[in-house]
Design an enzyme around this catalytic site. Structure first.
Site: not given
Lengths: 437, 308
Positions: A296-297
């Site tokens: 996701h990041g």
């Protein structure tokens, strides 16, 4: 060819330079797929080309998405042990949707390697599979065996497909601009100024965020699926009422289905899945969820979020073995509360702010930040509305909320949604949360 | 194929017909529920206050009436700037001539409340022209979808069914003293609690500085052309620097010979206002409003009597 050009045009409008990146990734996987297909009986060669495909995809992803994260952490680590690091972070722009299309592209070569799919010889078809514009920037992460045949064969647009597509787009748009962006008006000021808020405000803001991210992402998925369906292409369902899950594993079979099944098929099962005893199963679950979080990041908040879910799934796994999985209202409420806690880490700017929020929640304070009451009122009302609408059609494909037996009802609700968007839509051009991933 | 095409066309046709009907209904409703329309314009008060939320919560017309015999209306609206003030000036002058316009020194950087506040008055050509300042997509949407101008207005209109805004002639009191940071006991920095910039969506637009300055100049000239006096007031604030708009309004007031009542901390003019009179760093609470209305009443009385 038309669709491919449209997809490249759409992507190029954001930043044309990154078209080269997507074409590079496409070409590498196309060639690797062909080579793997050609040497079916030569295991070593097959492995080599699979290796090239996976490594090149991960290198692209790693460089653009994680380079600064690793450099930053390396500097921090070296400095914490007293070594002065002479390193600088890089000025890198994160290409939109890179996590989605690299995973999609990678799944193709893995499927070809496994013999589950025949490699395509049509380069442009494969290029469209990677860059198909409705789902290019935020999924669903489609599998080649599902999408490629639909691209390769001639399609005829059916009126029923067209109207279903319109209905899905309308519902997705409503969820995005009315519910998600409306809730963001409360959530953003609270999470951007955590030091000025207290327990009850955080509870409401986290509750709102849970629905903001659901409506934002599932709204995008609805629009993507609807748009594709209008063109006669069927994309996979990405959400199935996740907040009605009765346990955490059930949650993951309903939330971001295309990613969770991808991680299951291409990471968890190859790691051994649940085949080699309890400890290895726990290890595999944790690795999968940690990497899922990192996907996701590049931020420790996402890693922690993944770890938290890993922990939840492991406990759930244990309870399942002991036959203690709740399948009732208590299970739904408990699962929702656990997911709420994890969203704090997902949304917070950093780990220390997330921990501050958790601590504040357990330090009750009656002060409540309202801001503008219309925003809070609309937030609660819109959550009730989407819940009632989606629960009504929980067994219908794609949760098509406008599927009524009576055409009159369908039209009435369609007009209601359109006017809902006109009256309560937030038109500030908020981008979709998942675009950044 | 024909049947399906007909279905689609019928759906679109009904939609536009509904849009027109809804627009008419909401237009009537908003006029009925809009306090400015129903109370202020028909009562023709001598003094009209035009500002944003700061002035809205700091001038209580009841004090002016009881202590000075001045009839006034606080037509301020939250989140507004000069677009709103100019629009309200046009609407007022279309109906009657007040004695004084009290214009607050508002932000000249953005405007986010004008569209909502002025929507019921779009039939006034000047208001229509003023709102044309919005980006093309907002203008296009308004031309295409008549009811779209009620975006986020509907909830406010529903609220008005239950809350009587005219209880205090437009004044909206705030209660409670200034909040402090729970953890460090420090004052909350300006903006931290007010970070609702996006709440007004695409209606929050950055303003062209030169256009705003021209709007202020026009406001003064047009008021004078009608024989209405203009006073510019810079609001009291608890702490923090004055924003750029303060200097713009001050300069124009000097250029045009307009009375500039400076109550910012910079001027040290209001000594009666203490920390307990502020709801937050820039908004007075109801006690502060009582004091400030008294101070303003004295000044306005002089202006009406022609002493200033």
């Amino acid at each position: 060819m038309m669709l491919l050009l449209a997809s490249y045009f759409f992507y190029g409008m954001w930043d044309w330079r990154f078209l080269f990146l997507i074409i590079l990734s496409t070409t590498i996987d196309y060639l690797c797929g062909l080579k793997i297909g050609h040497c079916q009986n030569e295991q070593a060669k097959k492995k080599t080309f699979l290796f090239i495909s996976i490594v090149s995809n991960l290198l692209i992803l790693g460089f653009f998405k994680y380079a600064n994260f690793f450099i930053g952490n390396l500097i921090f680590f070296l400095e914490s042990i007293g070594i002065q690091a002479n390193l600088n972070t890089l000025n890198i722009i994160l290409p939109v949707g890179i996590s989605f299309y690299t995973f999609q592209s990678m799944s193709y070569t893995i499927d070809v390697y496994r013999g589950e799919l025949k490699p395509t010889k049509k380069y442009f078809d494969f290029a469209l599979y990677v860059a198909f514009f409705p789902q290019l920037v935020a999924g669903p992460i489609e599998r080649a065996k599902r999408l490629l045949p639909q691209i390769s064969f001639e399609r005829k647009v059916q009126f029923d497909d067209f109207t279903l597509g319109c209905r899905l787009i309308l519902w997705g748009l409503f969820k995005k601009v009315v519910v998600a962006d409306g809730l963001a008006l409360y959530v953003d000021p609270v999470f951007q100024n955590v030091q000025y808020h207290s327990s009850f405000t955080f509870v409401v803001a986290t509750f709102f965020f849970a629905f903001q991210i659901y409506c934002d992402f599932s709204g995008y998925s609805n629009i993507a699926i609807g748009l594709a369906r209008m063109m006669g292409i069927r994309l996979m369902q990405n959400f199935r009422l996740p907040y009605m899950a009765s346990n955490i594993r059930d949650f993951w079979s309903r939330w971001h289905i295309s990613l969770s099944t991808w991680l299951r098929d291409y990471l968890y099962i190859p790691l051994g899945g649940s085949r080699f005893g309890y400890l290895k199963t726990c290890r595999n679950i944790m690795i999968t969820m940690l990497l899922g979080g990192l996907w996701h990041g590049a931020n420790w908040t996402f890693v922690f979020w993944g770890a938290l879910h890993g922990g939840y799934v492991i406990i759930d796994h244990l309870r399942g073995k002991a036959g203690k999985v709740q399948g009732n209202v208590i299970g739904v409420v408990t699962t929702f509360l656990l997911v709420l806690v994890s969203w704090i880490f997902f949304r917070a700017n950093n780990l220390s702010e997330a921990l501050f929020i958790v601590k504040s929640i357990f330090n009750p304070n009656i002060s409540f930040f309202v801001g503008a009451w219309t925003i809070v009122a609309q937030g609660f009302l819109s959550i009730v509305f989407i819940y009632l609408m989606e629960a009504r059609v929980k067994d219908v494909e794609y949760c098509d909320v406008l599927s009524f037996r009576s055409a009159t009802m369908q039209w009435i609700f369609s007009y209601l949604l359109i006017f809902g968007i006109i009256f309560f839509g937030v038109g500030s051009g908020e981008q979709f949360i998942y675009f950044q991933f | 194929m024909r049947k399906n095409t007909f279905k689609i066309l019928l759906f679109i046709l009904i939609f536009f017909a509904l849009d027109l009907c809804v627009d008419r209904i909401l237009s009537q409703w908003s006029k009925k529920t809009n306090s400015i329309y129903t109370k202020f314009l028909h009562k023709e008060p001598e003094v009209v206050f035009l500002g944003d939320s700061k002035l809205r919560s700091s001038i209580n017309p009841k004090v002016l009436k009881e202590n000075f015999g001045i009839s006034s209306y606080n037509a301020s609206f939250y989140g507004t700037g000069m677009i709103y003030a100019s629009g309200m000036q046009a609407i007022t002058l279309e109906h009657y001539k007040p004695k004084v316009f009290v214009l607050q020194s508002m932000t000249t950087l953005t405007d986010r409340g004008a569209m909502n506040a002025l929507t019921p008055f779009l039939n006034n050509p000047k208001v229509y022209k003023l709102l044309d300042i919005y980006p093309y997509y907002v203008a296009l949407r308004h031309r295409l979808l008549k009811s779209s101008k009620y975006n986020w207005m509907l909830l406010t209109m529903v609220k008005r069914l239950f809350v009587d805004y005219d209880l205090f002639y437009g004044y909206v009191p705030r209660y409670g003293a200034q909040k402090v940071d729970r953890t460090s006991k420090k004052e909350i920095p300006r903006g931290a609690m007010l970070d609702f910039g996006a709440a007004f969506h695409d209606y929050e637009i950055p303003m062209d500085q030169l256009k705003v300055e021209q709007m202020i100049l026009d406001f003064v000239d047009e008021s004078r052309a009608y024989g209405v006096k203009v006073v510019i007031v810079a609001q009291p604030m608890l702490y923090g620097p004055v924003d750029d708009s303060y200097y713009v309004f001050k300069r124009i007031a000097e250029e045009k010979g307009v009375l500039f009542l400076d109550y910012t901390k910079k001027s040290n003019r209001v000594t009666a206002l203490k920390e307990k009179h502020f709801n937050d760093p820039i908004h007075l609470n109801h006690q502060g409003a009582k004091i400030f209305s008294q101070i303003m009443g004295e000044e306005i009385k002089k202006i009406i009597m022609g002493q200033e």
